[in-house]
Design a protein around this motif. Sequence first.
Motif, PDB file in Angstrom:
ATOM      1  N   VAL A 209       4.159  -0.418   5.611  1.00 31.62           N
ATOM      2  CA  VAL A 209       4.211   0.442   6.797  1.00 31.62           C
ATOM      3  C   VAL A 209       3.905   1.883   6.418  1.00 31.62           C
ATOM      4  O   VAL A 209       3.137   2.572   7.101  1.00 31.62           O
ATOM      5  N   LEU A 210       4.495   2.336   5.339  1.00 30.50           N
ATOM      6  CA  LEU A 210       4.283   3.730   4.918  1.00 30.50           C
ATOM      7  C   LEU A 210       2.810   3.991   4.613  1.00 30.50           C
ATOM      8  O   LEU A 210       2.260   5.027   5.020  1.00 30.50           O
ATOM      9  N   LYS A 211       2.154   3.042   3.925  1.00 28.05           N
ATOM     10  CA  LYS A 211       0.729   3.214   3.618  1.00 28.05           C
ATOM     11  C   LYS A 211      -0.094   3.253   4.898  1.00 28.05           C
ATOM     12  O   LYS A 211      -1.076   4.003   4.992  1.00 28.05           O
ATOM     13  N   GLY A 212       0.303   2.460   5.905  1.00 36.36           N
ATOM     14  CA  GLY A 212      -0.426   2.469   7.173  1.00 36.36           C
ATOM     15  C   GLY A 212      -0.323   3.802   7.881  1.00 36.36           C
ATOM     16  O   GLY A 212      -1.320   4.322   8.398  1.00 36.36           O
ATOM     17  N   PHE A 213       0.862   4.392   7.900  1.00 35.84           N
ATOM     18  CA  PHE A 213       1.023   5.705   8.528  1.00 35.84           C
ATOM     19  C   PHE A 213       0.277   6.785   7.742  1.00 35.84           C
ATOM     20  O   PHE A 213      -0.278   7.719   8.326  1.00 35.84           O
ATOM     21  N   GLN A 214       0.270   6.655   6.427  1.00 37.77           N
ATOM     22  CA  GLN A 214      -0.470   7.619   5.609  1.00 37.77           C
ATOM     23  C   GLN A 214      -1.965   7.546   5.906  1.00 37.77           C
ATOM     24  O   GLN A 214      -2.632   8.570   6.040  1.00 37.77           O
ATOM     25  N   ALA A 215      -2.490   6.306   6.041  1.00 38.70           N
ATOM     26  CA  ALA A 215      -3.917   6.135   6.340  1.00 38.70           C
ATOM     27  C   ALA A 215      -4.266   6.699   7.710  1.00 38.70           C
ATOM     28  O   ALA A 215      -5.367   7.211   7.916  1.00 38.70           O
ATOM     29  N   ALA A 216      -3.320   6.609   8.664  1.00 34.67           N
ATOM     30  CA  ALA A 216      -3.560   7.127  10.017  1.00 34.67           C
ATOM     31  C   ALA A 216      -3.244   8.610  10.119  1.00 34.67           C
ATOM     32  O   ALA A 216      -3.395   9.188  11.202  1.00 34.67           O
ATOM     33  N   ASN A 217      -2.789   9.201   9.026  1.00 32.32           N
ATOM     34  CA  ASN A 217      -2.415  10.624   9.001  1.00 32.32           C
ATOM     35  C   ASN A 217      -1.379  10.947  10.073  1.00 32.32           C
ATOM     36  O   ASN A 217      -1.423  11.994  10.706  1.00 32.32           O
ATOM     37  N   ALA A 218      -0.434  10.005  10.255  1.00 29.51           N
ATOM     38  CA  ALA A 218       0.610  10.169  11.270  1.00 29.51           C
ATOM     39  C   ALA A 218       1.863  10.690  10.576  1.00 29.51           C
ATOM     40  O   ALA A 218       2.788   9.934  10.270  1.00 29.51           O
ATOM     41  N   ARG A 219       1.910  11.991  10.333  1.00 33.93           N
ATOM     42  CA  ARG A 219       2.992  12.576   9.543  1.00 33.93           C
ATOM     43  C   ARG A 219       4.353  12.436  10.224  1.00 33.93           C
ATOM     44  O   ARG A 219       5.352  12.138   9.577  1.00 33.93           O
TER      45      ARG A 219
END
Length: 850
Positions: free
Chosen positions: A284-294
Amino acid sequence: MRSNSDINNPGAGGILKTTASTHSRSKPDRRDNTGSSGMPDRPGSTFNGKKVSNHQPCRGTSRPLHNGKNLEDAFWENKPLQERKTTSAEVLKAYSSDITSLRSGFFLQKLCLQNVPHGNRKVTPDQVIQEFKREPGQNNKYQLAIARFKAECCIKGLLLNGQRVTADAVVKDFPDTPEGKLGIARFMERCCLSGLGLHGQQITPNEVVMAFPDNPKGKLGVARFQEQCCLSGLPLNGQQVSPDTVANAFPDNPVGKLGIVRFQEECCLEGVPLNGQQVSPDTVLKGFQAANARLEMAHFKAECCLRNLPLNGQQVTTDAAFKAFPDSPEGKLARARFKAECCLRNLPINGHRITPASVIKDFQDTRAALELARFKEQCCLRELLLNGRQVTADEVVKDFQAAREILGLARFKAECCLRGLLLNDQQVTLEQVVKAFPNSPEGKLGIARFKADYYLKGLPLHDLLVTPDEVFMDFPDSPEGRLGRARFKAECCLRELPLNGQPISQSEVIKDYQTAKAPLELARFKEQCCLKSLSLNGQQVTPDEVIRGYPDNPLGKLGSARFKAECCLRGLTLDGQLVTPDAVVKDYQAARATLELAHFKAECCMRGLTLAGNRVTPDEVVKDFPGSPGGKLGKAHFKVECCLRGLALNGQQVTPDAVVKGFPGGRESRLGIARFKAECCLRGLTLNGQPVTPDAVVKGYLAVKATLELARFKEQCCLRGLALNRQPVTPDSVAEMYQAAKAKLALARFKAECCLRGLCLNNLHVTTEEVVGDYQAARARLELARFKAVCCLKDLWLNGAQVTPDEVVKSFPDSPDGKLGVARFTADCCLRRAAVEWPTGHTGFRGQGL
């Protein structure tokens, strides 16, 4: 925690909802930046995810372009402009210069849906519609705004022209445009999820999917709806929607990819497998990082921290979660909310305990008036000190009034009434609470729920009780109201309370839960019927039937695991076999219920049950409790048991001093310490090398306002001859305390003791008839049967005649506890050589010996 969509939502509860005993994640519809009513927080921006008006330039005025918006922001934030408060009339005056009346319509709409008065009068839905039509403009966007507002009126049960808005009327009002078709689909989705019908029939999930247009926004809507079906267990095309189907439904664009990550987050937090495997927090964390959803990433880290989920193989510290929030207005507010949660859970940040004062300052800095009011409400109810003093109920009321939160204020007044907290130095009455709720669907539901709690607690109203019929009729005819009505009927059924003068059958409750489409509540009710040996359609509810009834979702799996634990501890069979402790542990592990698992292992330890062929040791149990506030408190309570039972930890006896030191902070801990001190006093155990005096115990209970516990302790002092303030405790003083605490059953039990011991109340001996009457008033069949058993064995008369063994046996309820009571009474009769005339068909121990 919050998602992006409710950061500025003044009506969302978030992590500070007072109804949640443990942290639960709110699940807002992420497609909209909406307020508590489902409406946009800022008029003229978005409405159900669609932009409906541009900020038109003002005409014929010297005001700045954004003057109206500035005034509205100041109004909602309760922020003074030019050293005075902004009124709703000033906001509307500023918007009157717009080319269209859209922004003023949205502002009135928000006042209406949030029950905020305009000029000391409630804004009606009719006034909102009139304002939208006043200056509609040339692009007809007002039609879409009106249709969406009518949709809200329909869902919330608000009246237009004195009549309910039907779903059919709403669908007809949406314009024949791409935005209108999407609006219809979203409205049908809400009707489907809330149980509202269209054209006289329930809307099926298949119809909702077909209603979404075949375009990117429609595909995104379908994916989000499938996500709701998956997580709530709604079938699509006759089959359960699998997580894999949901993940594949999101479109291949940035919004769709973020939607997939958010769904992965839900699966991770709720333990739902994806592609046959559990979703790891790292994924999940990698997915948010890829989406730049800080901001989303920060929220997720906070969740992992509060739920003890590891990231990169390590526990997420409060420091790491706190630092992850971005330094933006939304991030600062989210950081303040996380800080508040840490304060309430007694979790440190940067090695320092979070004080309520620091949380208050953060909410003041972010101008979060509603969050500040909710936090102070929690401080008041949990008795947390703010700047060294208790937060009074009067302060909380003022804060809710400043935040213009009418519903939250009413709910707080309800809590004050139920808990006996004073407002303006007076008890809060039922009438005052009812008047405080707004005349809205949410308000009506709140009144019904409050009256239900009021009735079930047995609180008086002018020496009368709120009747169950009145409570039942107060629930509105809405999905939430029907579910509330079913829950109330279930409570009345289990407590043997009548409705309309008639007992409630288990079948009635089952039917109501089925109508309300509440499979989890239905399974829980069947569990209670099973454990209490209540029949359903003339047959006993079997454990296998209960297990089959739990839905296949995270809450259902947890409920199933809890029931299996009960079966294990009570010796009930599943599939014809006893439930082993190992099977229970496996289910708790699958449900990620670490605290429940620790409590179960504690039970196994104290009962001598084995796990994996070995006895559970106290050291194992202590290690299994998580490091959360609930885990720390559970560990402290287990140490109490070890101390009182003489169980060793780390090879040494647990001392009373070690027990007291093991309690974390907070009211629950202070109450736990007070109870333990009472046990030490009654058992003659020492604390700090000194015996615990009854006066010290009383002082501890008074400090946490534990009225009922104090009454019980005084009862023990009375019966054991222990003095308080060097004076004997009289039976009258004990009875008065129970009456003040409205503890009918406890008072009945005490009067039974007085009767059996020959103690006087009001200078009169307590008769057996009085005791029986008190037990009957408290509807305590089991206690009444036990008392009759004692009367029989001690040759005490009742109503001028001896109590026969046959009468005693018939008095016991047909439940596991009742059957055990019959067995014990039979044994006592045998030991006393009593001649027992058994009822027809009852064998007991007659002719068998012991």
